[in-house]
Design a protein around this motif. Structure first.
Motif, PDB file in Angstrom:
ATOM      1  N   LYS A   7     -29.793  67.731 -23.146  1.00 38.58           N
ATOM      2  CA  LYS A   7     -30.103  68.789 -22.080  1.00 38.58           C
ATOM      3  C   LYS A   7     -31.455  69.413 -22.165  1.00 38.58           C
ATOM      4  O   LYS A   7     -31.793  69.649 -21.195  1.00 38.58           O
ATOM      5  CB  LYS A   7     -29.085  69.903 -22.010  1.00 38.58           C
ATOM      6  CG  LYS A   7     -27.691  69.332 -21.346  1.00 38.58           C
ATOM      7  CD  LYS A   7     -26.623  70.351 -21.332  1.00 38.58           C
ATOM      8  CE  LYS A   7     -25.177  69.979 -20.705  1.00 38.58           C
ATOM      9  NZ  LYS A   7     -24.301  71.101 -20.550  1.00 38.58           N
ATOM     10  N   ARG A  10     -37.466  66.715 -22.358  1.00 35.96           N
ATOM     11  CA  ARG A  10     -38.519  66.668 -21.546  1.00 35.96           C
ATOM     12  C   ARG A  10     -39.211  65.436 -21.536  1.00 35.96           C
ATOM     13  O   ARG A  10     -39.760  65.142 -22.259  1.00 35.96           O
ATOM     14  CB  ARG A  10     -39.675  67.703 -21.890  1.00 35.96           C
ATOM     15  CG  ARG A  10     -39.082  69.340 -21.546  1.00 35.96           C
ATOM     16  CD  ARG A  10     -40.165  70.236 -22.153  1.00 35.96           C
ATOM     17  NE  ARG A  10     -40.039  71.489 -21.671  1.00 35.96           N
ATOM     18  CZ  ARG A  10     -39.100  72.492 -22.230  1.00 35.96           C
ATOM     19  NH1 ARG A  10     -38.547  71.959 -23.573  1.00 35.96           N
ATOM     20  NH2 ARG A  10     -38.867  73.757 -21.801  1.00 35.96           N
ATOM     21  N   LYS A  25     -36.213  58.711 -12.461  1.00 36.43           N
ATOM     22  CA  LYS A  25     -36.116  60.433 -12.216  1.00 36.43           C
ATOM     23  C   LYS A  25     -34.523  60.598 -11.821  1.00 36.43           C
ATOM     24  O   LYS A  25     -34.118  61.493 -12.530  1.00 36.43           O
ATOM     25  CB  LYS A  25     -37.077  61.033 -11.342  1.00 36.43           C
ATOM     26  CG  LYS A  25     -36.956  62.596 -11.052  1.00 36.43           C
ATOM     27  CD  LYS A  25     -38.086  63.010 -10.511  1.00 36.43           C
ATOM     28  CE  LYS A  25     -38.101  64.753 -10.482  1.00 36.43           C
ATOM     29  NZ  LYS A  25     -39.063  65.111  -9.995  1.00 36.43           N
ATOM     30  N   LYS A  29     -32.549  62.335 -14.921  1.00 38.14           N
ATOM     31  CA  LYS A  29     -32.492  63.848 -14.623  1.00 38.14           C
ATOM     32  C   LYS A  29     -30.826  64.283 -14.917  1.00 38.14           C
ATOM     33  O   LYS A  29     -30.661  65.644 -15.058  1.00 38.14           O
ATOM     34  CB  LYS A  29     -32.899  64.310 -13.386  1.00 38.14           C
ATOM     35  CG  LYS A  29     -32.045  63.861 -12.146  1.00 38.14           C
ATOM     36  CD  LYS A  29     -32.531  64.264 -10.932  1.00 38.14           C
ATOM     37  CE  LYS A  29     -31.614  63.916  -9.711  1.00 38.14           C
ATOM     38  NZ  LYS A  29     -32.315  64.546  -8.336  1.00 38.14           N
ATOM     39  N   ARG A  30     -30.077  63.392 -14.894  1.00 37.14           N
ATOM     40  CA  ARG A  30     -28.579  63.857 -15.298  1.00 37.14           C
ATOM     41  C   ARG A  30     -28.469  64.030 -16.688  1.00 37.14           C
ATOM     42  O   ARG A  30     -27.239  64.483 -17.026  1.00 37.14           O
ATOM     43  CB  ARG A  30     -27.646  62.480 -14.810  1.00 37.14           C
ATOM     44  CG  ARG A  30     -27.906  62.146 -13.227  1.00 37.14           C
ATOM     45  CD  ARG A  30     -26.612  61.350 -12.665  1.00 37.14           C
ATOM     46  NE  ARG A  30     -26.165  60.324 -13.327  1.00 37.14           N
ATOM     47  CZ  ARG A  30     -26.335  59.121 -13.253  1.00 37.14           C
ATOM     48  NH1 ARG A  30     -27.149  58.786 -11.995  1.00 37.14           N
ATOM     49  NH2 ARG A  30     -26.156  58.045 -13.979  1.00 37.14           N
ATOM     50  N   HIS A  31     -29.164  63.613 -17.398  1.00 42.10           N
ATOM     51  CA  HIS A  31     -29.164  63.492 -18.808  1.00 42.10           C
ATOM     52  C   HIS A  31     -30.146  64.664 -19.564  1.00 42.10           C
ATOM     53  O   HIS A  31     -29.933  64.879 -20.908  1.00 42.10           O
ATOM     54  CB  HIS A  31     -29.260  62.213 -19.422  1.00 42.10           C
ATOM     55  CG  HIS A  31     -28.241  61.305 -18.846  1.00 42.10           C
ATOM     56  ND1 HIS A  31     -27.085  61.087 -19.176  1.00 42.10           N
ATOM     57  CD2 HIS A  31     -28.641  60.231 -18.066  1.00 42.10           C
ATOM     58  CE1 HIS A  31     -26.482  60.369 -18.454  1.00 42.10           C
ATOM     59  NE2 HIS A  31     -27.394  59.566 -17.927  1.00 42.10           N
ATOM     60  N   GLN A  34     -35.827  68.200 -18.096  1.00 43.00           N
ATOM     61  CA  GLN A  34     -36.860  67.895 -17.329  1.00 43.00           C
ATOM     62  C   GLN A  34     -37.269  66.579 -17.097  1.00 43.00           C
ATOM     63  O   GLN A  34     -37.791  65.990 -18.211  1.00 43.00           O
ATOM     64  CB  GLN A  34     -37.936  68.816 -17.932  1.00 43.00           C
ATOM     65  CG  GLN A  34     -39.358  69.058 -17.150  1.00 43.00           C
ATOM     66  CD  GLN A  34     -40.407  69.902 -17.675  1.00 43.00           C
ATOM     67  OE1 GLN A  34     -39.860  70.974 -18.325  1.00 43.00           O
ATOM     68  NE2 GLN A  34     -41.527  69.626 -17.579  1.00 43.00           N
ATOM     69  N   ILE A  35     -37.559  66.402 -15.914  1.00 46.28           N
ATOM     70  CA  ILE A  35     -38.195  64.708 -15.599  1.00 46.28           C
ATOM     71  C   ILE A  35     -39.398  65.032 -14.771  1.00 46.28           C
ATOM     72  O   ILE A  35     -39.278  65.410 -13.629  1.00 46.28           O
ATOM     73  CB  ILE A  35     -37.401  63.829 -15.035  1.00 46.28           C
ATOM     74  CG1 ILE A  35     -35.909  63.708 -15.825  1.00 46.28           C
ATOM     75  CG2 ILE A  35     -37.882  62.421 -15.062  1.00 46.28           C
ATOM     76  CD1 ILE A  35     -35.929  63.412 -17.150  1.00 46.28           C
ATOM     77  N   ASP A  36     -40.794  64.704 -15.507  1.00 49.32           N
ATOM     78  CA  ASP A  36     -41.956  64.776 -14.635  1.00 49.32           C
ATOM     79  C   ASP A  36     -42.401  63.317 -14.418  1.00 49.32           C
ATOM     80  O   ASP A  36     -42.048  62.433 -15.152  1.00 49.32           O
ATOM     81  CB  ASP A  36     -43.019  65.601 -15.373  1.00 49.32           C
ATOM     82  CG  ASP A  36     -42.554  66.839 -15.458  1.00 49.32           C
ATOM     83  OD1 ASP A  36     -41.844  67.347 -14.633  1.00 49.32           O
ATOM     84  OD2 ASP A  36     -43.268  67.769 -16.378  1.00 49.32           O
ATOM     85  N   THR A  37     -42.826  62.982 -13.394  1.00 48.82           N
ATOM     86  CA  THR A  37     -43.513  61.800 -12.954  1.00 48.82           C
ATOM     87  C   THR A  37     -44.984  61.852 -12.487  1.00 48.82           C
ATOM     88  O   THR A  37     -45.563  62.663 -11.939  1.00 48.82           O
ATOM     89  CB  THR A  37     -42.588  61.229 -11.541  1.00 48.82           C
ATOM     90  OG1 THR A  37     -42.740  61.957 -10.645  1.00 48.82           O
ATOM     91  CG2 THR A  37     -41.142  60.897 -12.317  1.00 48.82           C
ATOM     92  N   TYR A  53     -43.970  67.168 -24.203  1.00 44.53           N
ATOM     93  CA  TYR A  53     -43.140  66.045 -23.713  1.00 44.53           C
ATOM     94  C   TYR A  53     -42.446  65.447 -24.984  1.00 44.53           C
ATOM     95  O   TYR A  53     -42.967  65.235 -25.996  1.00 44.53           O
ATOM     96  CB  TYR A  53     -43.560  64.949 -22.881  1.00 44.53           C
ATOM     97  CG  TYR A  53     -44.082  65.609 -21.552  1.00 44.53           C
ATOM     98  CD1 TYR A  53     -43.182  65.904 -20.691  1.00 44.53           C
ATOM     99  CD2 TYR A  53     -45.314  65.695 -21.235  1.00 44.53           C
ATOM    100  CE1 TYR A  53     -43.471  66.320 -19.351  1.00 44.53           C
ATOM    101  CE2 TYR A  53     -45.694  66.034 -20.061  1.00 44.53           C
ATOM    102  CZ  TYR A  53     -44.770  66.578 -19.042  1.00 44.53           C
ATOM    103  OH  TYR A  53     -45.066  66.787 -17.779  1.00 44.53           O
TER     104      TYR A  53
END
Length: 467
Positions: A7, A10, A25, A29-31, A34-37, A53
């Motif tokens: 959880k 990053r 993403k 993002k379910r796992h 933070q997910i950045d693209t 990250y």
């Protein structure tokens, strides 16, 4: 997933395909927290400096370079340059697997094939995250070790070593230093006996008083009393003024008597008298003077055998060895060789203003296999010579010459006595090079190959020795 580590993860995904970014993403993002693209890899340096990250998913091919993977290698290098512990997972097509494997050798953590299977993607990212955090833990441990080493250095000065044998020495020094007990340090030549004596002094309550070192092997019999106990003006031909001896100068502090095994029996008797009475009398005077000194002695000679042979006084041995401290030979602590080599490399690179700053793993491995008859002192001189002769940024195994049992046997067959106690290592190297050149009729390539040197290294030695 409910795991706290997952959880808080990053993740950064860098790909020029918007569909890939959206799919990645949406699933990740379910796992993770933070997910950045990002579609533009040019922004990677800014992103990495602003956010720590855990995992970076990096496409191997961008718009400018459709299939070669060159851009992926370029940005992989940039990422690792900014953050050497970064966990980079490459995104690649089925046909680029060989390229991805090559990238792993260059520092990538893993790769995923697109289109990916979600469970495989998750497992790969989780594995990369664990690796990243393991690297961070190792970094923290190294930082802690550095702090501990600095603490040791404050007590043990320039002594380098973290092997079990040396840790035992440190422990003994720490306990002994707090007392005034006489200490006898035993060890081969070059193991650092005087450095340990100084460490004991620095850690004692006498640390603000003098530490006086005396090489008994370098003092002639007729000057022994004058050097150790002092003399008055006119007491002998060259006594042009009153002079305090080493014991008097060390009053309140520590006197270190090195090579005590070299003393003749008459001189042993004179020393014993002073140690028993704690008084000295200058040559040419009848006045005695009380001296308060901490006594530390050292030798590489077998004192107990010498006592049996009546060449060393038993009562003197009992007087000087209240505490006995044995120093390990360098061959008995091979894990310290790399640390010592790096320590001396840094010192001599600075001293001689050389750009060499590292030792290759092969060079360290070769040093660890060598028997080091001259111990730490020989290693120090070996590194010094290699630094002086080096013309690169890293010392390689061919920059070092070591005698081997095989070489020794060959030398005996040729009636060449190359005993390291009688010859300097440079003499050994010079004779061996001359012999190998003669064997190959002056052929540089063949001679260099047998010596384990590059042609350029051999040429440097030929110039150095004027061969």
């Amino acid at each position: 997933m409910s795991n706290a580590i997952e959880k808080t993860g990053r993740i950064l995904i860098v790909d020029d395909n918007e569909d890939v970014l959206r799919a990645g993403k949406m699933f990740l993002k379910r796992h993770f927290l933070q997910i950045d693209t990002e579609t533009n890899p040019e922004l990677l340096p800014t992103l990495l400096r602003n956010e720590p990250y855990d995992v970076i998913l990096l496409d191997m091919n961008f718009t400018k370079d459709v299939s070669s993977g060159k851009e992926g290698f370029f940005w992989l290098d940039k990422i690792l340059e900014i953050d050497p512990s970064a966990a980079v997972v490459l995104i690649t097509a089925y046909g680029d697997v060989d390229t991805a494997v090559k990238a792993i050798k260059e520092g990538a953590t893993d790769f995923v094939l697109k289109p990916w299977e979600n469970e495989k993607l998750l497992a790969t990212v989780l594995s990369a995250m664990r690796l990243r955090r393991s690297r961070e833990e190792v970094s923290q441990l190294r930082s802690l070790q550095k702090t501990m080493n600095q603490d040791l250095e404050s007590r043990f000065g320039d002594i380098v070593g973290q092997s079990p044998a040396m840790l035992k020495v440190y422990h003994t020094v720490s306990r002994v230093a707090k007392t005034d007990a006489n200490v006898l340090i035993l060890g081969e030549n070059g193991t650092g006996k005087e450095m340990i004596a100084r460490a004991i002094h620095r850690s004692s309550h006498r640390s603000d008083k003098p530490f006086i070192s005396v090489d008994l092997g370098a003092i002639s019999e007729n000057l022994f009393e004058s050097e150790l106990f002092g003399h008055t003006k006119g007491s002998f031909t060259d006594a042009k003024e009153d002079r305090a001896g080493r014991f008097e100068v060390a009053d309140g502090g520590t006197i270190f008597l090195d090579e005590i095994g070299n003393l003749s029996l008459p001189l042993q008797a004179k020393l014993l008298t002073v140690l028993q009475s704690r008084t000295i009398t200058r040559v040419g005077s009848n006045k005695t003077k009380q001296v308060d000194v901490r006594l530390i002695c050292a030798t590489n000679m077998p004192l107990y055998e010498m006592v049996k042979q009546s060449s060393f006084r038993q009562d003197l041995l009992y007087r000087i060895n209240t505490i006995e401290l044995g120093l390990p030979a360098l061959r008995e602590r091979p894990s310290d060789i790399g640390l010592l080599a790096e320590h001396f490399l840094a010192y001599y690179a600075k001293k001689y203003n050389k750009s060499v700053h590292s030792l290759s793993p092969a060079a360290i491995k070769r040093m660890e296999k060598y028997h080091w008859p001259g111990n730490v002192r020989e290693l120090q001189h070996t590194i010094e010579r290699a630094v002086i002769m080096s013309d690169g940024s890293s010392l390689q195994q061919e920059d070092f010459f070591f005698s081997s049992p095989q070489n020794t046997a060959e030398k005996k067959e040729d009636n060449l006595s190359l005993d390291l106690d009688k010859f300097h290592l440079e003499d050994v190297e010079k004779i061996l090079i001359r012999k190998v050149l003669k064997k190959h009729g002056g052929n540089i390539s063949q001679a260099a190959s047998e010596l384990g040197l590059t042609r350029s290294s051999l040429y440097r030695r030929l110039e150095k020795y004027e061969l």
